[in-house]
Scaffold this motif. Structure first.
Motif, PDB file in Angstrom:
ATOM      1  N   LEU A  55      11.290  10.438 -11.243  1.00 49.67           N
ATOM      2  CA  LEU A  55       9.952  10.048 -11.704  1.00 49.67           C
ATOM      3  C   LEU A  55       8.947  11.204 -11.706  1.00 49.67           C
ATOM      4  CD1 LEU A  55       8.061   7.673 -12.575  1.00 49.67           C
ATOM      5  CD2 LEU A  55       7.381   7.531 -10.183  1.00 49.67           C
ATOM      6  N   ARG A 106      14.179  12.038  -3.116  1.00 53.46           N
ATOM      7  CA  ARG A 106      13.046  11.899  -4.024  1.00 53.46           C
ATOM      8  C   ARG A 106      11.948  12.913  -3.704  1.00 53.46           C
ATOM      9  NH1 ARG A 106       9.619   6.373  -4.001  1.00 53.46           N
ATOM     10  NH2 ARG A 106       9.116   7.145  -1.926  1.00 53.46           N
ATOM     11  N   GLY A 163      15.905  -9.683  -2.123  1.00 57.52           N
ATOM     12  CA  GLY A 163      16.567  -8.598  -1.383  1.00 57.52           C
ATOM     13  C   GLY A 163      15.676  -7.400  -1.188  1.00 57.52           C
ATOM     14  N   VAL A 213       4.147   2.836 -11.274  1.00 59.65           N
ATOM     15  CA  VAL A 213       4.630   2.306 -10.004  1.00 59.65           C
ATOM     16  C   VAL A 213       3.980   0.965  -9.644  1.00 59.65           C
ATOM     17  CG1 VAL A 213       4.783   2.736  -7.513  1.00 59.65           C
ATOM     18  CG2 VAL A 213       5.175   4.613  -9.143  1.00 59.65           C
ATOM     19  N   PHE A 217       8.393   8.511   4.519  1.00 58.47           N
ATOM     20  CA  PHE A 217       7.649   7.491   5.261  1.00 58.47           C
ATOM     21  C   PHE A 217       8.576   6.657   6.149  1.00 58.47           C
ATOM     22  CE2 PHE A 217       5.451   8.463   1.360  1.00 58.47           C
ATOM     23  CZ  PHE A 217       4.110   8.515   1.724  1.00 58.47           C
ATOM     24  N   PRO A 264      16.656  -2.323  -3.428  1.00 58.03           N
ATOM     25  CA  PRO A 264      16.894  -3.475  -2.550  1.00 58.03           C
ATOM     26  C   PRO A 264      18.375  -3.669  -2.172  1.00 58.03           C
ATOM     27  CG  PRO A 264      15.351  -4.078  -4.268  1.00 58.03           C
ATOM     28  CD  PRO A 264      15.863  -2.723  -4.611  1.00 58.03           C
ATOM     29  N   PHE A 320      10.571   2.934  -4.892  1.00 55.47           N
ATOM     30  CA  PHE A 320      10.028   2.074  -5.938  1.00 55.47           C
ATOM     31  C   PHE A 320      11.102   1.055  -6.328  1.00 55.47           C
ATOM     32  CE2 PHE A 320       8.042   6.377  -6.896  1.00 55.47           C
ATOM     33  CZ  PHE A 320       6.989   6.145  -6.029  1.00 55.47           C
ATOM     34  N   ALA A 378       3.279   6.627  -1.635  1.00 52.29           N
ATOM     35  CA  ALA A 378       4.486   7.377  -1.976  1.00 52.29           C
ATOM     36  C   ALA A 378       4.318   8.073  -3.319  1.00 52.29           C
ATOM     37  CB  ALA A 378       5.697   6.443  -2.008  1.00 52.29           C
ATOM     38  N   LYS A 386       0.819  -1.212   0.000  1.00 53.29           N
ATOM     39  CA  LYS A 386       0.000   0.000   0.000  1.00 53.29           C
ATOM     40  C   LYS A 386       0.860   1.273   0.000  1.00 53.29           C
ATOM     41  CE  LYS A 386      -2.708   0.458   3.661  1.00 53.29           C
ATOM     42  NZ  LYS A 386      -2.483   1.773   4.171  1.00 53.29           N
ATOM     43  N   GLY A 387       2.020   1.182   0.639  1.00 56.99           N
ATOM     44  CA  GLY A 387       2.908   2.338   0.723  1.00 56.99           C
ATOM     45  C   GLY A 387       3.411   2.821  -0.637  1.00 56.99           C
ATOM     46  N   GLN A 388       3.417   1.933  -1.635  1.00 54.33           N
ATOM     47  CA  GLN A 388       3.884   2.316  -2.965  1.00 54.33           C
ATOM     48  C   GLN A 388       2.947   3.341  -3.593  1.00 54.33           C
ATOM     49  OE1 GLN A 388       6.755   1.034  -4.832  1.00 54.33           O
ATOM     50  NE2 GLN A 388       7.298   0.703  -2.702  1.00 54.33           N
ATOM     51  N   PRO A 427       3.907  -2.249 -12.918  1.00 51.59           N
ATOM     52  CA  PRO A 427       5.162  -2.966 -13.185  1.00 51.59           C
ATOM     53  C   PRO A 427       5.524  -3.948 -12.064  1.00 51.59           C
ATOM     54  CG  PRO A 427       5.435  -0.620 -13.594  1.00 51.59           C
ATOM     55  CD  PRO A 427       4.091  -0.794 -12.946  1.00 51.59           C
ATOM     56  N   GLN A 428       5.161  -3.620 -10.826  1.00 52.31           N
ATOM     57  CA  GLN A 428       5.447  -4.537  -9.726  1.00 52.31           C
ATOM     58  C   GLN A 428       4.419  -5.651  -9.669  1.00 52.31           C
ATOM     59  OE1 GLN A 428       6.875  -2.631  -5.964  1.00 52.31           O
ATOM     60  NE2 GLN A 428       6.237  -0.748  -6.977  1.00 52.31           N
ATOM     61  N   ASN A 441       9.320   3.319   1.320  1.00 56.15           N
ATOM     62  CA  ASN A 441       8.463   3.219   0.126  1.00 56.15           C
ATOM     63  C   ASN A 441       9.157   3.652  -1.149  1.00 56.15           C
ATOM     64  OD1 ASN A 441       6.655   2.508   2.079  1.00 56.15           O
ATOM     65  ND2 ASN A 441       5.340   4.299   1.858  1.00 56.15           N
ATOM     66  N   HIS A 481      11.490  -1.246  -8.475  1.00 54.19           N
ATOM     67  CA  HIS A 481      11.760  -1.613  -9.862  1.00 54.19           C
ATOM     68  C   HIS A 481      12.467  -0.500 -10.620  1.00 54.19           C
ATOM     69  CE1 HIS A 481       8.033   0.553  -9.674  1.00 54.19           C
ATOM     70  NE2 HIS A 481       7.971   0.678 -10.979  1.00 54.19           N
ATOM     71  N   MET A 482      12.818   0.589  -9.932  1.00 52.72           N
ATOM     72  CA  MET A 482      13.530   1.696 -10.582  1.00 52.72           C
ATOM     73  C   MET A 482      14.856   1.920  -9.856  1.00 52.72           C
ATOM     74  SD  MET A 482      10.562   4.537 -10.849  1.00 52.72           S
ATOM     75  CE  MET A 482       8.913   4.090 -11.351  1.00 52.72           C
TER      76      MET A 482
END
Lengths: 224, 259
Positions: free
Chosen positions: B118, B167, A224, A140, B101, B153, B107, A125, A120-122, A143-144, B105, B109-110
């Motif tokens: 972004l 960001r 990771g 965002v 946060f 990650p 992203f 953000a 949910k945080g994605q 893609p995930q 949070n 995948h980036m």
């Protein structure tokens, strides 16, 4: 058995090709149908939720064979009665529509689950950066989500591939239909259905293997 | 009680513009009343630290400021724009408020740089080139320009949070909100994040920070707000709150966290 393959191998391979074509085209459309209704079902808009739920429940509540009959026999009759007397729907078109609608409903659920699996945080953000909902979803969340959706999409692919056999009832020349024709000519039911079964199995097992590999690779890059 | 407190506490900056105006703010989650009537004005350049026991409504309070939580009653105005008015373009308001946060949070995948780029690129505020330059300079500011092409990650918690700060600064916001920015960090990484926050504060950023870092509050805060059970119980300068707290609940809380 060797005789049957020798005589009918072109028919068998051509119908397998038709089966694959039907599956791939249907899955292609089902992907977008699923995306649309999946997004409707995760939105906060009650009206969109309602229509999304109606579609998913409605389609999942009807056997594919009934849907195929409805589209192949029902729709042309209705359109012709409405004045378009030379309207025809090919077995391929009807098959693709029926299978896309059917797989689309399941795909909608795959999308919904995929989107909900993203933290949910994605979304928070992304929105806190001033990005609108649509961009946040596209850049965002989706893609995930897609990563977690790969295994269920491939399993849907396998289900739809097997479901194409149901479309032999509307006369579409796919693999199962070819089986019926050959049995009709040779009366060798055991051998023919054995061959047809093995052909389906080879394609599906290959696909599952590929799915497992892909899944493992995605897990590694997600780690990771 | 807090409206009166405002006038006293803010005498040093009373001439500055009000960036965040909150009046009678209430927030319910279904039956549960989380905020029961909050009044506060936060002025330009102020660093307001919000402390209080967990469940007191601090985070919810912060999340009401940029509209991440729907407000049940009351008024929240950000630089004059009414967040509760349905005609207000919340995306525009949020461009002016960065938020950091507890769980970063980022992203995943980036890359780090793509995370920072972004918003300015997607909102068409900068070209890719400009956003990339801006992103690199922000990463340099938080000491992570060498990690620009790395994926989140692979970063430590402290590094992740510094990227998250970079960001949220990409659109040059006037206000920054921090929701327990160091609570999810290993102790040895708290310092590097607080360091970045301190330098932001020194640069004149208007900041609202929910934190348990009393040391940070003492050093950087222009005002400390103590919340409990959905109310602002007491507010004042760090000196007033930490050395001469008046309310019993404040004293009890400070005894627990400082012992």
């Amino acid at each position: 058995m060797g005789d049957i393959i020798r005589v009918y191998w072109t028919l068998l391979l051509r119908s397998l090709g038709q089966t694959m074509l039907l599956t791939l085209l249907s899955l292609f459309f089902a992907f977008f149908i699923g995306l649309l209704f999946g997004l409707m079902n995760v939105s906060r808009n009650r009206v969109l939720n309602f229509f999304g739920t109606v579609y998913v429940d409605g389609i999942r509540g009807v056997p594919l064979i009934v849907l195929a009959f409805f589209i192949y026999f029902g729709i042309p009759t209705a359109v012709q009665a409405a004045g378009f007397s030379d309207f025809r729907l090919s077995a391929l078109a009807a098959g693709i529509i029926a299978l896309s609608m059917n797989a689309g409903a399941y795909m909608a659920e795959i999308f919904r689950a995929g989107i909900l699996s993203v933290d949910k945080g994605q979304m928070e953000a992304a929105r806190s950066l001033g990005l609108p909902y649509g961009i946040s979803m596209r850049k965002v969340i989706l893609p995930q989500a897609i990563r977690t959706m790969v295994p269920p999409i491939i399993s849907q692919f396998i289900i739809s591939l097997k479901d194409t056999s149901i479309l032999s009832v509307i006369g579409f020349p796919e693999l199962t239909k070819a089986g019926s024709i050959i049995v009709g000519n040779t009366f060798a039911a055991l051998e023919v259905w054995g061959i047809i079964g093995i052909m389906y199995m080879i394609v599906i097992v290959t696909l599952s293997r590929f799915a497992k590999k892909l899944e493992r690779r995605l897990n590694v890059s997600n780690g990771g | 009680m807090s409206a009166m407190g405002d006038d006293i506490a803010l005498n040093q900056s009373a001439d500055k513009r009000v960036m965040i105006h909150i009046d009678g703010l209430k927030k319910n989650f279904d039956e549960l009343e989380v905020l029961k009537g909050i009044n506060a004005d936060i002025r330009e350049g102020e660093v307001v630290v919000i402390i209080g026991p967990s469940g007191s409504g601090k985070s919810t309070f912060l999340r009401c400021m940029n509209g991440l939580e729907k407000i049940t009653a009351g008024v929240v105005k950000i630089d004059g724009r009414d967040v509760t008015d349905p005609h207000t373009n919340m995306n525009k308001v949020r461009e002016n408020i960065g938020m950091v946060f507890q769980h970063f949070n980022l992203f995943p995948h980036m890359t780090v740089l793509e995370n920072v780029m972004l918003a300015p690129v997607e909102l068409k505020i900068m070209t890719r080139q400009e956003a990339s330059e801006k992103g690199m300079s922000l990463l340099k500011k938080v000491g992570l320009d060498s990690k620009a092409d790395v994926y989140p990650p692979q970063l430590s918690g402290g590094q992740k949070q510094r990227v998250a700060i970079a960001r949220s600064l990409a659109l040059n916001p006037d206000i920054m909100l921090f929701d327990e920015p160091t609570s999810a960090l290993d102790p040895e990484m708290v310092g590097e994040v607080l360091q970045v926050m301190k330098s932001l504060a020194r640069g004149g950023m208007t900041m609202c920070v929910v934190t348990h870092e009393i040391g940070f509050a003492k050093e950087v805060a222009s005002r400390v707000i103590f919340m409990d059970a959905g109310y602002i119980v007491e507010e004042g300068t760090p000196e007033e709150i930490f050395s001469r707290p008046k309310e019993k609940r404040t004293i009890d809380f400070l005894n627990k966290v400082l012992s």
